[in-house]
Design a protein around this motif. Structure first.
Motif, short mmCIF file in Angstrom:
data_model
loop_
_atom_site.label_atom_id
_atom_site.label_comp_id
_atom_site.label_asym_id
_atom_site.label_seq_id
_atom_site.Cartn_x
_atom_site.Cartn_y
_atom_site.Cartn_z
N PHE A 64 45.06 44.03 33.30
CA PHE A 64 46.48 44.30 33.37
C PHE A 64 46.66 45.86 32.88
O PHE A 64 46.32 46.29 31.91
CB PHE A 64 47.20 43.56 32.30
N ALA A 65 47.49 46.62 33.99
CA ALA A 65 47.46 48.04 33.47
C ALA A 65 48.65 48.23 32.60
O ALA A 65 49.93 47.77 33.00
CB ALA A 65 47.82 48.86 34.71
N ALA A 66 48.55 48.90 31.48
CA ALA A 66 49.61 49.01 30.64
C ALA A 66 49.46 50.22 29.63
O ALA A 66 48.02 50.54 29.31
CB ALA A 66 50.21 47.90 29.70
N ASP A 67 50.44 51.01 29.18
CA ASP A 67 50.01 52.17 28.30
C ASP A 67 50.62 51.66 26.98
O ASP A 67 51.73 51.25 26.73
CB ASP A 67 51.00 53.46 28.87
N VAL A 68 49.80 51.84 25.80
CA VAL A 68 50.21 51.29 24.69
C VAL A 68 51.33 52.07 23.88
O VAL A 68 51.85 51.65 23.02
CB VAL A 68 49.02 51.09 23.37
N LYS A 105 53.97 52.33 25.57
CA LYS A 105 55.30 52.09 26.26
C LYS A 105 55.51 50.47 26.12
O LYS A 105 55.01 49.63 26.60
CB LYS A 105 55.16 52.25 27.78
N PRO A 106 56.66 50.11 25.24
CA PRO A 106 56.89 48.86 24.61
C PRO A 106 56.92 47.92 25.90
O PRO A 106 56.59 46.89 25.87
CB PRO A 106 58.19 48.89 23.84
N GLU A 107 57.74 48.32 26.97
CA GLU A 107 57.87 47.47 28.08
C GLU A 107 56.73 47.19 28.77
O GLU A 107 56.84 45.89 29.27
CB GLU A 107 59.00 48.18 29.04
N GLU A 108 55.71 47.94 28.96
CA GLU A 108 54.38 47.65 29.44
C GLU A 108 53.75 46.66 28.72
O GLU A 108 52.90 45.89 29.21
CB GLU A 108 53.70 48.91 29.87
N LEU A 109 53.62 46.86 27.37
CA LEU A 109 53.06 45.98 26.47
C LEU A 109 53.62 44.73 26.68
O LEU A 109 52.96 43.49 26.57
CB LEU A 109 53.21 46.62 25.11
N ASP A 110 54.94 44.44 26.49
CA ASP A 110 55.79 43.20 26.73
C ASP A 110 55.15 42.50 27.92
O ASP A 110 54.95 41.33 28.00
CB ASP A 110 57.29 43.45 26.67
N ALA A 111 55.07 43.29 29.07
CA ALA A 111 54.78 42.59 30.32
C ALA A 111 53.17 42.21 30.21
O ALA A 111 52.78 41.10 30.68
CB ALA A 111 54.82 43.66 31.31
N ALA A 112 52.43 42.98 29.55
CA ALA A 112 50.74 42.66 29.25
C ALA A 112 50.71 41.23 28.63
O ALA A 112 50.12 40.47 28.75
CB ALA A 112 50.00 43.66 28.46
N ALA A 113 51.48 41.36 27.36
CA ALA A 113 51.28 40.10 26.58
C ALA A 113 51.89 38.77 27.32
O ALA A 113 51.31 37.61 27.42
CB ALA A 113 52.46 40.30 25.28
N GLU A 114 53.18 39.05 28.18
CA GLU A 114 53.77 37.89 28.92
C GLU A 114 52.52 37.46 29.94
O GLU A 114 52.42 36.31 30.36
CB GLU A 114 54.78 38.49 29.90
N LYS A 157 51.50 54.37 16.61
CA LYS A 157 52.55 53.48 17.20
C LYS A 157 52.19 52.68 17.85
O LYS A 157 52.86 51.64 18.20
CB LYS A 157 53.57 54.63 17.57
N GLY A 158 51.05 52.79 18.76
CA GLY A 158 50.57 52.07 19.83
C GLY A 158 50.29 50.73 19.15
O GLY A 158 50.08 49.46 19.80
N THR A 159 49.51 50.91 18.00
CA THR A 159 49.22 49.53 17.28
C THR A 159 50.30 48.71 16.85
O THR A 159 50.32 47.51 17.32
CB THR A 159 48.45 50.01 15.91
N PHE A 160 51.21 49.17 16.29
CA PHE A 160 52.55 48.47 15.93
C PHE A 160 53.09 47.83 17.21
O PHE A 160 53.59 46.80 17.39
CB PHE A 160 53.42 49.68 15.16
N LEU A 161 53.35 48.64 18.40
CA LEU A 161 54.01 48.20 19.56
C LEU A 161 52.92 46.98 20.30
O LEU A 161 53.51 46.11 20.63
CB LEU A 161 54.06 49.17 20.49
#
Ligand code: NAP
Length: 255
Positions: A58-62, A64-73, A114-118
């Protein structure tokens, strides 16, 4: 022998290469279902293919919260939830304070800290539903224990991750989620190789075990922290560095 992690859903950020790929490979070999997260889709997909049927990309930038939400989903949908998050993505550009543009400081902190937190925040709703949620951060010896010119921002971000983990461990304990960190020394990765042959050679000479680490050396420490057997360990760190932080001096190293 640790209880098998077969069938567990594992998210690894920064897993298209380097340490993250090593962690993902160790979990995939155990039969876990692994989501490979990185910015560049092509490399992430190639890694997932290499690791076999249990892995997907899954392509996501840590940052960017919305990309991480999509990765988790995506992990939850594809793999039936999330049991383990390995928050590993990180960058380590080397610039001394006098030459460092403030923007580079911001980028390193945004990615590594911040990427860790997100990443934790995005996976938390699913980790809470797991019977034994695990968060494993990739910190470093650089920052929490040692220093190296050019890495003030990097060292601050890696020490910051440990400050984050101690409070996160308390906050998430009520959900049965443990939060721990691996602290690698110098591990052979694409990123480290970019620092040049001289760096790699002098670094290996300064390590009591006289070699750089492998990505699997970190993967097995993460696997232990994710295991059932590590259920009572939280808020802790494991240094995996071949003894690099131990010698007080060159004499101690070579005696
Ligand atoms: P690497 O070989 O450069 O790999 C970095 C990985 O992170 C790649 O998959 C990269 O893929 C991904 N990444 C970078 N920025 C990202 C972002 N904003 N969002 C999502 N993914 C991102 O690095 P490494 O040496 O394996 O290091 C991995 C972690 O270990 C880092 O946290 C680093 O601080 C830590 N560490 C490494 C060493 C070492 O000796 N190598 C020692 C101590 C700690 P994309 O570029 O496609 O995004």
């Amino acid at each position: 022998m640790l209880t098998s992690l077969a069938g567990k859903s594992v998210v690894v950020t920064g897993a298209s290469k380097g340490i993250g790929k090593g962690i993902a490979r160790v979990f995939a070999r155990q039969g876990a279902k692994v989501l490979i997260v990185a910015r560049h889709a092509g490399q992430a997909e190639a890694t997932a293919k290499e690791l076999g049927a249990g892995a997907s990309a899954f392509a996501a930038d840590v940052t960017k919260p919305e990309e991480l939400d999509a990765a988790a989903e995506a992990a939850a949908e594809r793999n039936g939830g999330i049991d383990v998050l390995c928050a590993n993505a990180g960058i380590f550009p080397q610039v001394k304070i006098e030459e460092m543009p403030p923007e580079q400081w911001d980028l390193v902190l945004a990615t590594n800290l911040k990427g860790t937190f997100l990443s934790v925040k995005a996976c938390l709703p699913y980790l809470k539903k797991s019977e034994a949620g695990r968060v494993i951060l990739t910190s470093s010896i650089t920052g929490p224990i040692t220093g190296f010119p050019g890495w003030t921002h990097y060292g601050a971000s890696k020490a910051g991750q440990l400050g984050f983990l101690r409070t996160a461990a308390i906050e998430l304990a009520r959900y049965g989620i443990t939060v721990n960190a691996v602290m690698p020394g110098n591990i052979i990765t694409e990123g480290l190789e970019g620092l040049g042959a001289d760096y790699l050679k002098t670094m290996a000479a300064s390590i009591p075990l006289k070699r750089l680490g492998t990505v699997e050396d970190i993967g097995y420490a993460a696997l232990f922290l994710a295991s059932k057997e590590a259920a009572y360990i939280t808020g802790q760190t494991i240094v995996v560095d071949g003894g690099q932080i131990l010698p007080e001096s060159l004499e101690a190293l070579n005696a």
